[in-house]
Design a protein around this motif. Structure first.
Motif, PDB file in Angstrom:
ATOM      1  N   VAL A  65      -4.313  -8.214 -13.603  1.00  9.78           N
ATOM      2  CA  VAL A  65      -3.975  -9.185 -12.620  1.00  9.78           C
ATOM      3  C   VAL A  65      -4.744 -10.398 -12.770  1.00  9.78           C
ATOM      4  O   VAL A  65      -5.737 -10.481 -13.456  1.00  9.78           O
ATOM      5  N   LEU A  66      -4.374 -11.402 -12.500  1.00 12.62           N
ATOM      6  CA  LEU A  66      -4.927 -12.715 -12.381  1.00 12.62           C
ATOM      7  C   LEU A  66      -6.195 -12.988 -12.037  1.00 12.62           C
ATOM      8  O   LEU A  66      -6.594 -12.301 -10.692  1.00 12.62           O
ATOM      9  N   ARG A  67      -7.150 -13.619 -12.545  1.00 13.99           N
ATOM     10  CA  ARG A  67      -8.511 -13.744 -11.748  1.00 13.99           C
ATOM     11  C   ARG A  67      -8.263 -14.201 -10.590  1.00 13.99           C
ATOM     12  O   ARG A  67      -7.552 -15.224 -10.224  1.00 13.99           O
ATOM     13  N   GLY A  68      -9.088 -13.998  -9.446  1.00 15.65           N
ATOM     14  CA  GLY A  68      -9.121 -14.604  -8.162  1.00 15.65           C
ATOM     15  C   GLY A  68      -7.876 -13.984  -7.257  1.00 15.65           C
ATOM     16  O   GLY A  68      -7.747 -14.508  -6.138  1.00 15.65           O
ATOM     17  N   SER A  69      -6.910 -13.154  -7.886  1.00 18.07           N
ATOM     18  CA  SER A  69      -5.643 -12.867  -6.930  1.00 18.07           C
ATOM     19  C   SER A  69      -6.008 -11.915  -5.953  1.00 18.07           C
ATOM     20  O   SER A  69      -6.829 -10.881  -5.988  1.00 18.07           O
ATOM     21  N   ALA A  70      -5.451 -12.212  -4.571  1.00 21.01           N
ATOM     22  CA  ALA A  70      -5.683 -11.079  -3.523  1.00 21.01           C
ATOM     23  C   ALA A  70      -5.132 -10.021  -3.888  1.00 21.01           C
ATOM     24  O   ALA A  70      -5.658  -9.240  -3.206  1.00 21.01           O
ATOM     25  N   ALA A  71      -4.277  -9.564  -4.741  1.00 14.42           N
ATOM     26  CA  ALA A  71      -3.825  -8.294  -5.255  1.00 14.42           C
ATOM     27  C   ALA A  71      -5.071  -7.266  -5.730  1.00 14.42           C
ATOM     28  O   ALA A  71      -4.972  -6.374  -5.612  1.00 14.42           O
ATOM     29  N   GLN A  72      -6.169  -7.924  -6.366  1.00 18.15           N
ATOM     30  CA  GLN A  72      -7.323  -7.112  -6.671  1.00 18.15           C
ATOM     31  C   GLN A  72      -7.680  -6.370  -5.724  1.00 18.15           C
ATOM     32  O   GLN A  72      -8.231  -5.224  -5.761  1.00 18.15           O
ATOM     33  N   ARG A  73      -7.879  -6.870  -4.189  1.00 21.80           N
ATOM     34  CA  ARG A  73      -8.101  -5.849  -2.958  1.00 21.80           C
ATOM     35  C   ARG A  73      -7.356  -4.572  -2.952  1.00 21.80           C
ATOM     36  O   ARG A  73      -7.966  -3.621  -2.651  1.00 21.80           O
TER      37      ARG A  73
ATOM     38  N   SER B 235       0.755  -1.421   0.023  1.00 22.01           N
ATOM     39  CA  SER B 235      -0.080   0.072   0.071  1.00 22.01           C
ATOM     40  C   SER B 235       1.002   1.321  -0.129  1.00 22.01           C
ATOM     41  O   SER B 235       0.580   2.261  -0.666  1.00 22.01           O
ATOM     42  N   ALA B 236       1.890   1.254   0.694  1.00 22.83           N
ATOM     43  CA  ALA B 236       2.948   2.295   0.847  1.00 22.83           C
ATOM     44  C   ALA B 236       3.352   2.693  -0.500  1.00 22.83           C
ATOM     45  O   ALA B 236       3.286   3.997  -1.003  1.00 22.83           O
ATOM     46  N   VAL B 237       3.877   1.687  -1.157  1.00 23.96           N
ATOM     47  CA  VAL B 237       4.525   1.958  -2.433  1.00 23.96           C
ATOM     48  C   VAL B 237       3.520   2.302  -3.425  1.00 23.96           C
ATOM     49  O   VAL B 237       3.581   3.303  -4.093  1.00 23.96           O
ATOM     50  N   LEU B 238       2.509   1.501  -3.431  1.00 17.06           N
ATOM     51  CA  LEU B 238       1.535   2.085  -4.640  1.00 17.06           C
ATOM     52  C   LEU B 238       1.086   3.338  -4.414  1.00 17.06           C
ATOM     53  O   LEU B 238       0.508   4.371  -5.165  1.00 17.06           O
ATOM     54  N   ARG B 239       0.788   3.820  -2.945  1.00 12.25           N
ATOM     55  CA  ARG B 239       0.384   5.222  -2.600  1.00 12.25           C
ATOM     56  C   ARG B 239       1.443   6.159  -2.934  1.00 12.25           C
ATOM     57  O   ARG B 239       1.042   7.296  -3.750  1.00 12.25           O
TER      58      ARG B 239
ATOM     59  N   VAL C 231      -7.902  -9.973 -15.221  1.00 10.92           N
ATOM     60  CA  VAL C 231      -8.734  -8.884 -14.882  1.00 10.92           C
ATOM     61  C   VAL C 231      -7.670  -7.627 -15.271  1.00 10.92           C
ATOM     62  O   VAL C 231      -7.061  -7.219 -14.755  1.00 10.92           O
ATOM     63  N   PHE C 232      -8.510  -6.821 -16.175  1.00 10.49           N
ATOM     64  CA  PHE C 232      -7.816  -5.492 -16.648  1.00 10.49           C
ATOM     65  C   PHE C 232      -8.509  -4.556 -15.824  1.00 10.49           C
ATOM     66  O   PHE C 232      -9.599  -4.186 -15.844  1.00 10.49           O
ATOM     67  N   MET C 233      -7.606  -3.647 -15.133  1.00  9.23           N
ATOM     68  CA  MET C 233      -8.451  -2.561 -14.000  1.00  9.23           C
ATOM     69  C   MET C 233      -7.703  -1.243 -14.769  1.00  9.23           C
ATOM     70  O   MET C 233      -6.568  -1.205 -15.137  1.00  9.23           O
ATOM     71  N   VAL C 234      -8.297  -0.121 -14.378  1.00  4.74           N
ATOM     72  CA  VAL C 234      -7.892   1.222 -14.648  1.00  4.74           C
ATOM     73  C   VAL C 234      -8.391   2.018 -13.463  1.00  4.74           C
ATOM     74  O   VAL C 234      -9.110   1.839 -12.804  1.00  4.74           O
ATOM     75  N   ARG C 235      -7.406   3.368 -13.528  1.00  2.00           N
ATOM     76  CA  ARG C 235      -7.593   4.146 -12.480  1.00  2.00           C
ATOM     77  C   ARG C 235      -7.413   5.594 -13.076  1.00  2.00           C
ATOM     78  O   ARG C 235      -6.135   5.718 -13.454  1.00  2.00           O
ATOM     79  N   PRO C 236      -8.604   6.540 -12.980  1.00  4.21           N
ATOM     80  CA  PRO C 236      -8.201   7.728 -13.651  1.00  4.21           C
ATOM     81  C   PRO C 236      -7.331   8.397 -12.605  1.00  4.21           C
ATOM     82  O   PRO C 236      -7.673   8.379 -11.449  1.00  4.21           O
ATOM     83  N   PRO C 237      -6.693   9.725 -12.884  1.00  4.51           N
ATOM     84  CA  PRO C 237      -6.053  10.244 -11.929  1.00  4.51           C
ATOM     85  C   PRO C 237      -7.167  10.985 -10.726  1.00  4.51           C
ATOM     86  O   PRO C 237      -8.379  11.360 -11.320  1.00  4.51           O
TER      87      PRO C 237
ATOM     88  N   TYR D 288      -5.567  -3.204  -5.214  1.00  3.95           N
ATOM     89  CA  TYR D 288      -5.696  -2.351  -6.282  1.00  3.95           C
ATOM     90  C   TYR D 288      -7.179  -1.396  -6.012  1.00  3.95           C
ATOM     91  O   TYR D 288      -7.340  -0.431  -6.385  1.00  3.95           O
ATOM     92  N   ARG D 289      -8.272  -2.274  -5.792  1.00  3.12           N
ATOM     93  CA  ARG D 289      -9.556  -1.500  -5.265  1.00  3.12           C
ATOM     94  C   ARG D 289      -9.599  -0.566  -4.382  1.00  3.12           C
ATOM     95  O   ARG D 289     -10.156   0.577  -4.517  1.00  3.12           O
ATOM     96  N   ARG D 290      -8.737  -1.025  -3.200  1.00  4.21           N
ATOM     97  CA  ARG D 290      -8.573   0.072  -2.387  1.00  4.21           C
ATOM     98  C   ARG D 290      -7.942   1.396  -2.815  1.00  4.21           C
ATOM     99  O   ARG D 290      -8.130   2.493  -2.046  1.00  4.21           O
ATOM    100  N   HIS D 291      -7.335   1.208  -3.643  1.00  2.00           N
ATOM    101  CA  HIS D 291      -6.481   2.453  -4.351  1.00  2.00           C
ATOM    102  C   HIS D 291      -7.063   3.016  -5.392  1.00  2.00           C
ATOM    103  O   HIS D 291      -6.542   3.894  -6.154  1.00  2.00           O
ATOM    104  N   GLY D 292      -8.293   2.651  -5.749  1.00  2.00           N
ATOM    105  CA  GLY D 292      -9.154   3.530  -6.797  1.00  2.00           C
ATOM    106  C   GLY D 292      -9.156   2.546  -8.169  1.00  2.00           C
ATOM    107  O   GLY D 292      -9.988   3.225  -8.910  1.00  2.00           O
ATOM    108  N   PHE D 293      -8.656   1.419  -8.451  1.00  2.04           N
ATOM    109  CA  PHE D 293      -8.714   0.877  -9.723  1.00  2.04           C
ATOM    110  C   PHE D 293      -9.925   0.048  -9.648  1.00  2.04           C
ATOM    111  O   PHE D 293     -10.716  -0.406  -8.681  1.00  2.04           O
ATOM    112  N   THR D 294     -10.498   0.091 -11.006  1.00  2.00           N
ATOM    113  CA  THR D 294     -11.872  -0.589 -11.135  1.00  2.00           C
ATOM    114  C   THR D 294     -11.774  -1.426 -12.376  1.00  2.00           C
ATOM    115  O   THR D 294     -10.741  -1.381 -13.311  1.00  2.00           O
ATOM    116  N   VAL D 295     -12.642  -2.487 -12.218  1.00  2.00           N
ATOM    117  CA  VAL D 295     -12.342  -3.466 -13.634  1.00  2.00           C
ATOM    118  C   VAL D 295     -12.924  -2.819 -14.791  1.00  2.00           C
ATOM    119  O   VAL D 295     -14.058  -1.984 -14.877  1.00  2.00           O
TER     120      VAL D 295
END
Length: 178
Positions: free
Chosen positions: A139-147, A118-122, A164-170, A149-156
């Protein structure tokens, strides 16, 4: 982030460097070097193995070779925590869309679950937001990493049977400083 402007617009010239602290202790990001490729390939194999096995896609050689084939020291940062190699992350320009791709974000299992990811991603996203740039990843489907990325504003954005392809606008809504 070292950023320069070319005729085509903003261009990301090298990996991010920085320093932080948090629950895991002091950590830094340093620009990767070509000699880092083997340790990063091994980390990738270790970290991705459970998800790739679950998806029946694990191949002992392929998991490492895919990293070697796409490795770019130019856009990769090595995470150093408590004075040792703890992981890596790549942030490279997207293909013609002006955005960035977050790739190869792997943390040694000894450092997972302690807030370092979280610190690095932030840190990365704060810098990207200052430039008002969209970030994509897969990210691979079912990967715990999805959580994470979602906490940091990424959506599917899209998905297939494996990825699973995710995106995060600024998130920075202020006008950029000129």
């Amino acid at each position: 982030m070292d950023v320069s402007t070319s005729a085509g617009g903003t261009r990301w010239e090298s990996a991010v460097s920085g320093v932080g602290s948090g629950p895991v202790g002091a950590w830094t990001l340093r620009v990767a070097e070509p000699v880092d490729v083997d340790v990063i390939a091994e980390l990738r194999a270790t970290v991705m193995r459970p998800d790739l096995e679950r998806l029946r896609r694990f191949d002992e050689c392929r998991v490492r070779q895919r990293l070697r084939d796409s490795f770019s020291a130019r856009y990769t940062s090595v995470v150093v925590a408590d004075g040792v190699f703890a992981g890596c992350v790549t942030l490279r320009p997207g293909e013609g869309d002006g955005g960035l791709w977050l790739e190869h974000f792997y943390l040694d299992p000894r450092f997972q679950g302690r807030g370092l990811g979280s610190a690095v991603l932030r840190t990365l996203l704060d810098r990207v937001d200052a430039e008002r740039v969209t970030v994509r990843l897969n990210v691979l489907r079912g990967s715990a990493a999805q959580r994470l990325y979602r906490r940091h504003g990424f959506t599917v954005e899209t998905q297939d049977p494996v990825d699973v392809f995710m995106v995060r606008p600024p998130t920075n809504t202020e006008e950029p400083h000129v």
